[in-house]
Structure formats: structure tokens, C-alpha cells
Design an enzyme around this catalytic site. Structure first.
Site, PDB file in Angstrom:
ATOM      1  CG  HIS A 211      -2.147  -0.915   0.937  1.00  0.00           C
ATOM      2  ND1 HIS A 211      -3.418  -0.445   0.721  1.00  0.00           N
ATOM      3  CD2 HIS A 211      -2.232  -2.268   0.810  1.00  0.00           C
ATOM      4  CE1 HIS A 211      -4.237  -1.461   0.502  1.00  0.00           C
ATOM      5  NE2 HIS A 211      -3.540  -2.579   0.550  1.00  0.00           N
ATOM      6  CB  SER A 215      -0.674  -3.181  -7.451  1.00  0.00           C
ATOM      7  OG  SER A 215      -0.513  -4.398  -8.138  1.00  0.00           O
ATOM      8  CE  LYS A 239      -9.232  -9.232 -13.551  1.00  0.00           C
ATOM      9  NZ  LYS A 239      -8.402  -8.293 -14.322  1.00  0.00           N
ATOM     10  CG  ASP A 240      -9.263  -9.909  -5.909  1.00  0.00           C
ATOM     11  OD1 ASP A 240      -8.650 -10.284  -6.917  1.00  0.00           O
ATOM     12  OD2 ASP A 240      -8.818  -9.084  -5.093  1.00  0.00           O
ATOM     13  CD  GLU A 283       2.528 -34.464   0.719  1.00  0.00           C
ATOM     14  OE1 GLU A 283       1.909 -34.202  -0.316  1.00  0.00           O
ATOM     15  OE2 GLU A 283       2.286 -35.455   1.432  1.00  0.00           O
TER      16      GLU A 283
END
Length: 399
Positions: A211, A215, A239-240, A283
Site C-alpha cells: 500500500h 501494485s 474480479k477477486d 510432497e
């Protein structure tokens, strides 16, 4: 007439301005207008982490961290505790979903140059998070006390013992004795919990760094005009939200229809120090690093190169000196990066196969390219690469 909600919010705002802070940082926050769906994976990782924390607390209530009772307490959760099998499946599936989201998130950062100034701290805190998630996942994998838990821990502790000076003290600190026993299992249990909750603090740092700088975006160009950005809500919340629906659908398929993928079959057998499994495989999310560890004949050399394969990522902001961020405008980097991603996938496959000569040589080739990319190609490419012209604005980049 008195407006009670407004009065209450005004009262809270005057004493603790969290409502205005939330609105500023998560509603009106200016985001680049051209983010694609790869930018959803940070939200996916956050949701997966939240589910892991909640399900982990439930499992801890019913788990007993002793050699004699650990495996049977897991069996009790699966078979006798109400919805225990579901909570455990959410927890085990959440680990795979979290690593998948983190690896795609990391690959997106490399492709679009999200590590470049002024976002170095954002990159470093993200890598710190990855290391902490790996630590928590490794500790959590030992807790069920199955065959793979025991022998996987044995492989890592043997590798740690090979480190000069600090290896044996570190192994002794973790084990609390000469071998894997009650003290070691209790310490690993504490390590798992402490690391998991510490991750929440580092996520806060990561978001704070995000922040401050804002971005990055697929063009790698900073917003210059008002129409280069849109508010986070409703554009990116919707969108998320759509992306999260798909993410949770895949998560549900993994839990309900592919339970055999959640862990290795040998881990449903109680740990037995006298019987070594025919193949010790990790894994999938640890497999690339295990492949490197195994591909080097020297135990110490394999450990150094496996740890160094992550360590080199911390230096990426200073290894890549190109003024252009996004690989969209860097033709040579755009060719080199897919090979890097392919090398990582190849290492993953190799780490889950028996160490035949073919897989060992493929592991070595992929490992060599991994290091050549970061230590040779990334510093040299800016000197020889002819980049494409950058767009003047994000509006132009999106057309």
C-alpha cells in the site's frame, strides 16, 4: 430523528479512525486499470492461509504431540470426531492450494518485474513469507507421525547435520536429544504453531509495503494519469470474488473427489524407525528442492544448492538492472523465463520419482539452468537486449 448508525460510526471514527482507514486502503485505493487474473493469486493465498489457521486450531484441540499417541490421535480425528475428516482434509488440501497460489504469485512477479524499484521490500517480505510457509509446512508434515513424516524428517536432519559448525547444534536444538522422540515432536509442534501465527504478522508487513508503493501491473509502467487507475472497489473486489469462486471450486474438488492427492499413501502407516520405505518422496511442493538435494553427490553440496535456489531469489532486484520491468517488452527475457519455469516443474517431477540415472541427470540440467538464469542471464541481458518501446500510459497499454 436520530441516525443511530451514523452516530455510532462517528463516535468510533473520532476515537479510532479504522473506518476511514479501511475505506482509504481497501475501497478507494487506486489500482492500475490493466491488472489481469494473475493478480488474483495473492488473494487466493490469503484465503488459503486463513482456512489453514482456522482448521489448524480445530486439529490442535484434538491432537496429542507424543510419539505414542500422535498417529492414533490423527486416526481419531479422521474416524471419530464429528466432521474431523472434513476439517483435516481442508487443512491438508489448504497446504497444496496455498503453495500453488504462492508459486504462481512468485512466477508472476518474475515475469512482470514486480521486484524492481521501488518494490524491493515488497519482494523481500513476500520471499520471507514463502520461507515461513515452508517451515510451517515441513513441521506440520511431521506431526501425523506417519512413515513419510518420520523418514522425511530423518532426511532433513541428516542433511542439517552435514552443515559445518552450526548444523549439529541446530539439529540438537530441534530434536532436544539424539533422535526423533517425544521432545522433538513437541518442539516441532510448537514450531509449527509459532511459525503459522508469525506468518500473519509478516502478511501485515507485506500488505503495508504494497500500500506504500502501489501494485505493479502487466505493462510495468507506473500510472501517470487519473484514468490509468480505478478504485479497488468495486472493480477488483468483484474480479477477486469471481476468481475466489473458481479457486474454492478447485479446492472442493481436491477435498471431495481427489483425497488421495492430499498426502502420500505411506503417511497413513504409523512411523516405524525399523522399516525404511522403498521410496522416500516429499510432497509435491517440496519436490523441486528435494530433487536438487538428491542430484548432488555431496550431502553438504546438495543442501547448499537446495537452500541457495531460494536464497538467490532474494538478490533478484539487484541482479536484474534493466530499466524495463515487464517481460512483455523484453524479447530475450521473454524467451528465457518460460525455460526457467519449465526447469522448476521438471525438478518437481524429478523429486517425486525414483532416483534413476535419467531423472538425476535431468535434475542436474534443470538445476544448472536455474542458477545460470539468475547468476548469468539476468545480469547480462540488460546489456545486450533491445527492448520494445514502452506505452505512454496504462490506458494506451490496455488498448
Amino acid at each position: 430523528m436520530t441516525d443511530r448508525p451514523d452516530s455510532a460510526s462517528n463516535w468510533l471514527e473520532a476515537r479510532l479512525p479504522i473506518i476511514s482507514a479501511f475505506r482509504r486502503e481497501y475501497v478507494d485505493f487506486a489500482m492500475p486499470r490493466n491488472l489481469n487474473y494473475l493478480w488474483n493469486f495473492g488473494a487466493f493465498a490469503t484465503v488459503a492461509m486463513a482456512l489453514l489457521i482456522v482448521s489448524g486450531v480445530f486439529l490442535a484441540i484434538n491432537y496429542t504431540p507424543t510419539v505414542a499417541a500422535a498417529f492414533s490421535s490423527i486416526e481419531t480425528i479422521d474416524r471419530q470426531v464429528a466432521s474431523g475428516w472434513l476439517i483435516r482434509a481442508i487443512h491438508m488440501g489448504g497446504v497444496s492450494m496455498l503453495f500453488a497460489a504462492l508459486y504462481v504469485h512468485l512466477a508472476r512477479g518474475l515475469y512482470y518485474g514486480s521486484y524492481k524499484a521501488p518494490r524491493e521490500l515488497l519482494w523481500l517480505t513476500g520471499l520471507g513469507l514463502l520461507l515461513m510457509v515452508m517451515t510451517a509446512a515441513f513441521a506440520g508434515y511431521i506431526l501425523p507421525w506417519g512413515q513419510m513424516s518420520y523418514w522425511g524428517a530423518t532426511v532433513v536432519i541428516n542433511a542439517l547435520n552435514a552443515v559445518p559448525l552450526i548444523g549439529r547444534p541446530l539439529a540438537s536444538l530441534l530434536l532436544g536429544g539424539d533422535g526423533l522422540g517425544d521432545v522433538a515432536l513437541h518442539r516441532i509442534y510448537v514450531l509449527h504453531f509459532v511459525t503459522a501465527f508469525s506468518i500473519l504478522g509478516v502478511i501485515g508487513l507485506h500488505l503495508a509495503a504494497l500500500h506504500v508503493t502501489g501494485s505493479n501491473n502487466p505493462a510495468g509502467v507506473e500510472p501517470r494519469k487519473a484514468d490509468d487507475t480505478v478504485p479497488f472497489h468495486p472493480y477488483y473486489t468483484s474480479k477477486d470474488g469471481l476468481g475466489l469462486c473458481l479457486f474454492l471450486a478447485v479446492y472442493a474438488v481436491l477435498i471431495f473427489f481427489l483425497p488421495g492427492w492430499l498426502t502420500l499413501a505411506d503417511n497413513y502407516v504409523q512411523a516405524n524407525p525399523l522399516i525404511t520405505p522403498r521410496d522416500i518422496t516429499p510432497e509435491w511442493y517440496f519436490a523441486p528442492f528435494y530433487a536438487i538435494l538428491r542430484a548432488v553427490p555431496s550431502k553438504l553440496g546438495g543442501l547448499v544448492l537446495a537452500v541457495g535456489s531460494i536464497g538467490v531469489l532474494f538478490a533478484v532486484p539487484w541482479l536484474d538492472r534493466s530499466p524495463v520491468r515487464s517481460a512483455r517488452y523484453r524479447p530475450l527475457l521473454r524467451l528465457a523465463l518460460p525455460v526457467l519455469f519449465l526447469s522448476f516443474i521438471l525438478l518437481g517431477f524429478a523429486g517425486m520419482r525414483r532416483p534413476t540415472p535419467e531423472w538425476l541427470w535431468l535434475s542436474r540440467a534443470a538445476m544448472v539452468y536455474w542458477y545460470v538464469f539468475f547468476l548469468v542471464l539476468l545480469p547480462i541481458l540488460p546489456k545486450i537486449e533491445k527492448t520494445k518501446p514502452l506505452p505512454e500510459s496504462l490506458w494506451e497499454a490496455g488498448r
